[in-house]
Each structure stands twice: as C-alpha cells, then as structure tokens.
Scaffold this active site. Structure first.
Site, PDB file in Angstrom:
ATOM      1  N   GLU A 173       0.805  -1.284  -0.008  1.00  0.00           N
ATOM      2  CA  GLU A 173      -0.167   0.041   0.146  1.00  0.00           C
ATOM      3  C   GLU A 173       0.931   1.365   0.062  1.00  0.00           C
ATOM      4  O   GLU A 173       1.668   1.529   0.980  1.00  0.00           O
ATOM      5  CB  GLU A 173      -0.962  -0.122   1.320  1.00  0.00           C
ATOM      6  N   ARG A 225      -0.434  -0.531  15.927  1.00  0.00           N
ATOM      7  CA  ARG A 225      -1.019   0.589  15.345  1.00  0.00           C
ATOM      8  C   ARG A 225      -1.689   1.615  16.256  1.00  0.00           C
ATOM      9  O   ARG A 225      -2.731   1.657  16.722  1.00  0.00           O
ATOM     10  CB  ARG A 225      -2.050   0.134  14.360  1.00  0.00           C
ATOM     11  N   ARG A 230       4.225   1.328   2.243  1.00  0.00           N
ATOM     12  CA  ARG A 230       4.205   0.284   3.365  1.00  0.00           C
ATOM     13  C   ARG A 230       5.244  -0.884   2.910  1.00  0.00           C
ATOM     14  O   ARG A 230       5.206  -1.530   1.861  1.00  0.00           O
ATOM     15  CB  ARG A 230       2.841  -0.306   3.594  1.00  0.00           C
TER      16      ARG A 230
END
Length: 512
Positions: A374, A451, A390
């Site tokens: 990504e 995250r 990414r």
C-alpha cells in the site's frame, strides 16, 4: 498519554481533623483523542484515587471544572464511570451524570474504594450544535470522602480535547464495519470520503463489501447520508458476498472537476482472502479486477464500473490493484493512482498507474521495491513523483522516486529511516502553505510496535527530513490505523482515519 500528578493537601471538614483521617493521593491523565460528534461515549479524563489504607473507604463527591472549554453548550452530557482497580475504560458502573453541563459540575454518589488505585473515567457526549473548532477542557478540582476528609489539588492543569466527527460508526445503516478511508477536497470545496462498507464483518475481501461515499459541503462540520458508489451486485450469477469490491482510492482532477474512484473487485472465492485467492490471468473468474468509477457532479452520482484490468495487469501476475487512499493529478494534467501487484512469483511490489488522456487509457509502472504494497504518491517541485510505501520488512516506510512515470526508480534519502511504521497503510500529500511555500504532510501510526499514536508530520524540504517540532499526535489509542489527508484551505488540513471499524474526521490547523 498526558499525565499529571498533583501535589495534594488534605482538608478536614467541619468537625476537624483526627489521626484516623486517611491521606489520599489523586492523579489524572488522558489519552490524546478528539471528542467525536455522533459518538455517545468520549473519554476526556482518567482520575486515579489511591487508597493507601488496608480497608475500604467511601468516596461520595467529585467536582469537575470545565473552565477553558470554548463553548460549554457544546457538551450535552457528562458521565463519570467507576472501573474499580481495572485501569481500562468501561461504561458499566455509573458514579454520576449530568444532562446540564456547566463550568463547575458536582457529582455525588457512594462509591467504595478498595485498597489500591481506584479508577474513574469522565466521558462526554456532544450536543448537536458542537463545532469542529470547539475545545473541550475538564479537570477534577475536588474529591470528598464520606468522613468529610476532602482532597484538594494545589494546581489545576487543563486537559484539552479537540472535536472531531464520527463519519461512520459501527451499526450505521446496519453495517458491521467501515474501513479503508480515502478523502479529497474538490475545486468546489466539497469533501468526498470513500471507504469499504463491510456489511457482515470487519474482514477483507472476499466478503459482502461495497465502496461507500460520504460528502460534506461545509468543511466536514456535517456529512450527507451515505451513498454506494461501487457495487458489483450479483454479477455472473453469484451473490453479493461473492462479488465484493473495496480498498478504494480516490482522485480529483482539478482541471475538469471529475472525481475518480479505483476499487478491487473479486468474483467468486467465498470466504477466501483476495490476497491469496486471486490467481494469474485477466478474467474475473481468474483474478482480482482493477475497476474505476467517476463522478462529474462533485460526487452526487457515479458512473457504471469501468474495468481496466487488461490495460494494467500482466497475465502472469497474481493480483494488481490500487493504493488505497488517494491519487493525484500532476501539474501537467496526468492522472496518477498508487498501485500494487503480486508478480509471477507472488512477490508484492508498489507502483503507480497513470493516464495521460484524462482516463481514457491507463498504463502501469514497474515495481518500485520488492515486498512493498500500500503506497501513496505525490509530485515534487521538480516534477518527479515520490512513492511512499508500506514495507513488509517493518520498521519504517520505503520511499522511491521516478522521473518517467515508473519506468525506472531511485531510492530516496529518507527511505527506510525517516518515517517509522508498524507495517500499515499511511497518507502522504503535497500541501501549500501561506505565501505559496510547498510542503509535504504525512500521517500514520508512528510506532513500530503497533497501530497506535496516529501522528501528523510536516516536511519543508521535499520529504528529506521530518523535524519533531512539526509532529502532532492526533489519535493516541490503538486502531486499525489507515488514514487519508486532504487540504481544505490554506490553513486547514482534513484527515479521515480509522478507529476499530469506524471512520473519524478531524480538521487540523496547519499553523498549530
């Protein structure tokens, strides 16, 4: 986490002090997170009362000050919850609440405090007239024990929360989860958000997934009802659950006003993840499909799907699809979407697709770097394209440069060092500051371990450096981590980012 430990003194009530009056310490902290319009519970303060005795005590009053809140009428309700010795937020045990928020708010109850650190959480719900420019401030000024011993803080720091908008909450329109945000601001000033509408669960394709659209015509203060922009229906005699389309990227062409969405369509393979179910080939029965749709009326209506798989995918590749996030239009008018593919050996590569004829035909670049997926793309001041990716190796984002629309790539000086990540999608856009000075803005979970700590960063030197003085922590809690930035005006950015199956919008002042 912002933490405050107060110097405290103990004041005894009307009947004076005695040696049995316990000494209680009180601490406060809060996570950096907005208070969201449309969200019922928003934690704004965590209060810890330390019972240092070996017996239960009873707390019967807490006083909260909202002094410094920009408009107290923005707060519809305040609740205080007790979670005992558990430090995590829960709305199970209510200590007290008020429907009429004031600058000073008193809550009375009878809450037993066990020996150890006892936890209270202040949660607010915003009124319909709350503004994205509002600031919400709360601090605890008084805690009273049933034996009349009162804990008073020497200093009263203000704990501030910004206001955001919950564009999509789990359960909205009977949908289980919303994921994969994209966001643009059109030449008319309309904000258009795209995302996965994951009807049954939060899992990736293949599932019953459509591409949804939400629009705002007032800078994100309010949002119109959700539309469905891409839905493959029951194509080929298979159910909706076997014709999912998602992972959208969105692009606005300022020269024509046309807005494009790119999506990945998977046909068949029920219950199998698209990343592994897609095989070599070109047809829907063989491989994932690269599909576009466009709008010529600022996102009010959308075209029928346009399948460009045969234009951009090599037959031997296992999969080829978009970003997700957003694409760009270059200064010369070329449309560019970030993209990714899995080659004949199933090795993933980030790349770009582009159109020099306003979307009539599309071409694809070569792989920028192995084991990247990504990505987001920006045009630099010299006309070259920067691809920020990414990287499955983890640790930091990979960054490559092309001057020939992806035929060749060179590694950027910041690659694999400047932008930490936990292996996740991120957002990168070019912004224009007052006076016309160019800059780059980047947003991701800025943590290699998970995250969390979604952070905005600004670079004034084409992404070579990202100085810490231009870092702003926006959303501290754990989340699914995906995001998309856009510039609303010369002083304001907008960001659409994920919670856990929900999508949040926030305005960010560039100067701040």
């Amino acid at each position: 986490m912002i933490k405050f430990v107060f110097g405290l003194f103990l004041w005894c009530g009307l009947y004076g002090c005695n040696s049995s009056c316990p000494t209680i310490s009180l601490r406060m902290d809060k996570q950096v997170a907005p208070v969201f319009i449309r969200q019922e519970e928003n934690s704004v303060l965590h209060i810890q009362v330390d019972n240092t005795t070996d017996k239960e005590l009873v707390l019967n009053k807490l006083v909260l000050s909202a002094k410094g809140t920009s408009r107290i009428e923005a707060v519809k309700q305040i609740r205080i919850y007790f979670t005992g010795l558990n430090p995590n937020f829960s709305s199970t045990v209510l200590f007290g609440h008020t429907q009429d928020a004031r600058e000073v708010n008193t809550f009375k109850g009878q809450q037993a405090l066990k020996p150890g650190i006892n936890h209270f959480w202040v949660s607010v719900c915003l009124s319909e007239n709350a503004l994205l420019s509002d600031k919400i401030h709360f601090t605890c000024t008084d805690a009273t024990l049933s034996d009349a011993c009162v804990v008073v803080a020497d200093s009263l720091p203000v704990l501030s929360s910004a206001v955001g908008y919950a564009v999509r909450l789990r359960g909205d329109d009977q949908v289980n989860a919303y994921r994969i945000p994209g966001l643009v601001c059109t030449p008319k000033g309309t904000l258009i958000a795209v995302y996965d509408v994951r009807y049954n669960s939060a899992v990736d394709l293949q599932e019953n997934i459509d591409v949804g659209v939400s629009r705002s015509v007032d800078g994100g203060q309010t949002w119109l009802p959700m539309q469905i922009a891409m839905d493959m229906g029951e194509w080929g005699g298979r159910s909706h659950k076997e014709n999912g389309i998602g992972d959208p990227a969105i692009l606005v062409d300022p020269q024509t006003g046309r807005v494009w969405i790119a999506g990945l369509w998977l046909h068949g393979n029920p219950g199998k993840r698209a990343w592994w179910a897609s095989k070599p080939g070109i047809t829907p029965e063989e491989t994932g499909q690269f599909v576009l749709a466009y709008s010529d009326d600022d996102g009010a209506t959308w075209s029928e799907p346009i399948n460009i798989t045969s234009q951009v995918k090599k037959k031997e590749w296992y999969l080829c699809f978009q970003g997700p996030g957003m694409g760009i239009t270059t200064q010369e008018g070329t449309l560019v979407f970030p993209a990714q593919f899995k080659d004949k050996n199933q090795v993933p590569y980030s790349t770009i697709i582009y159109s020099k004829d306003k979307g009539k035909t599309w071409n694809i670049g070569t792989g920028a770097r192995s084991n990247t997926t990504e990505a987001q793309v920006v045009e630099l001041t010299d006309g070259s394209l920067m691809l920020n990716m990414r990287d499955d190796r983890g640790g930091s984002r990979a960054v490559m440069i092309t001057k020939d629309f992806g035929k060749t790539w060179t590694e950027h000086v910041s690659s694999r060092s400047a932008l930490p990540e936990p292996v996740c999608q991120a957002s990168l856009i070019r912004i224009h500051l007052k006076g016309g000075k160019p800059a780059l803005a980047f947003f991701n979970p800025a943590n290699t371990q998970g995250r969390v700590h979604s952070t905005l960063k600004i670079s004034l030197d084409e992404g070579v450096t990202w100085p810490e003085k231009y870092h702003t922590l926006v959303y501290e809690p754990g989340s699914y981590g995906y995001s998309c930035l856009t510039q609303i005006d010369s002083t304001t950015l907008g960001v659409l980012y994920e919670g856990a199956g929900e999508l949040y919008f926030q305005r960010l002042n560039i100067g701040e």
